[in-house]
Design an enzyme around this catalytic site. Structure first.
Site, PDB file in Angstrom:
ATOM      1  N   HIS A 211       3.580  -6.238   2.869  1.00  0.00           N
ATOM      2  CA  HIS A 211       2.732  -6.638   3.999  1.00  0.00           C
ATOM      3  C   HIS A 211       1.314  -6.104   3.812  1.00  0.00           C
ATOM      4  CE1 HIS A 211       1.978  -7.442   8.379  1.00  0.00           C
ATOM      5  NE2 HIS A 211       1.062  -6.504   8.155  1.00  0.00           N
ATOM      6  N   GLU A 212       1.184  -4.818   3.471  1.00  0.00           N
ATOM      7  CA  GLU A 212      -0.149  -4.224   3.306  1.00  0.00           C
ATOM      8  C   GLU A 212      -0.857  -4.771   2.071  1.00  0.00           C
ATOM      9  OE1 GLU A 212      -1.302  -2.820   5.849  1.00  0.00           O
ATOM     10  OE2 GLU A 212       0.635  -2.561   6.819  1.00  0.00           O
TER      11      GLU A 212
END
Length: 176
Positions: A143-144
């Site tokens: 996600h990051e």
């Protein structure tokens, strides 16, 4: 330390690839990392990428709280940083994960993510780190990492009908 302002969906810095960090040990980078960790914890997030705090740099902070740990292969982890990261899937196996984002407050959606990923990059001291992640950690790292490439989680969703407000998702039993 200073709490940082989080960029919201639609902000241009969130939609473009970030630049490499030239000097991971620069005082400005160390301050940014410390402020990002404080902001992430204050916002009760599991990760925060530099573009989310208006810095187009390839770094993110993350942690795995004990409540999110998936056991021996995915232990709790203290707040950490990954600078100039590279992520690669270990195999093609994917799993749907319910995700939220500090830049899209109040919403969640089901996103297909690789079950296991290999990662490498630099820590806050400029030392190389690498490993294989699974479970919640694999999800947070992906996600990051997407934020560093100008991608928000709805762009990865295959069915936008599986996105909703936090309160409604919880009400109907949708949890990670």
């Amino acid at each position: 330390m200073t709490l940082l302002k989080i960029a919201r969906m639609g902000h241009p810095v969130l939609l473009r690839p970030a630049s490499d960090v030239a000097d991971p040990q620069a005082p400005a980078i160390r301050t940014l990392v410390a402020d990002m960790i404080e902001t992430m914890l204050d916002a009760q997030g599991a990760g925060l990428a530099a573009p989310q705090v208006h810095q187009s740099l390839r770094l993110f902070v993350y942690h795995v709280p004990p409540a999110r740990s998936a056991g021996e292969d995915d232990p709790p982890r203290p707040p950490s940083v990954l600078i100039n990261p590279v992520l690669e899937p270990v195999d093609e196996e994917k799993v749907d994960r319910l995700e939220g984002c500090l830049s899209i407050p109040g919403m969640r959606g089901w996103v297909p993510r690789y079950r296991r990923i290999a990662y490498r990059g630099l820590d806050g001291h400029g030392h190389e780190v690498h490993g294989v992640a699974s479970g919640f950690l694999a999800n947070v790292l992906q996600h990051e990492y997407d934020h560093l490439n100008g991608i928000l989680y709805p762009m990865r969703m295959v069915d936008l009908g599986r996105m909703g407000f936090d309160s409604e998702m919880a009400r109907y039993g949708e949890r990670t």
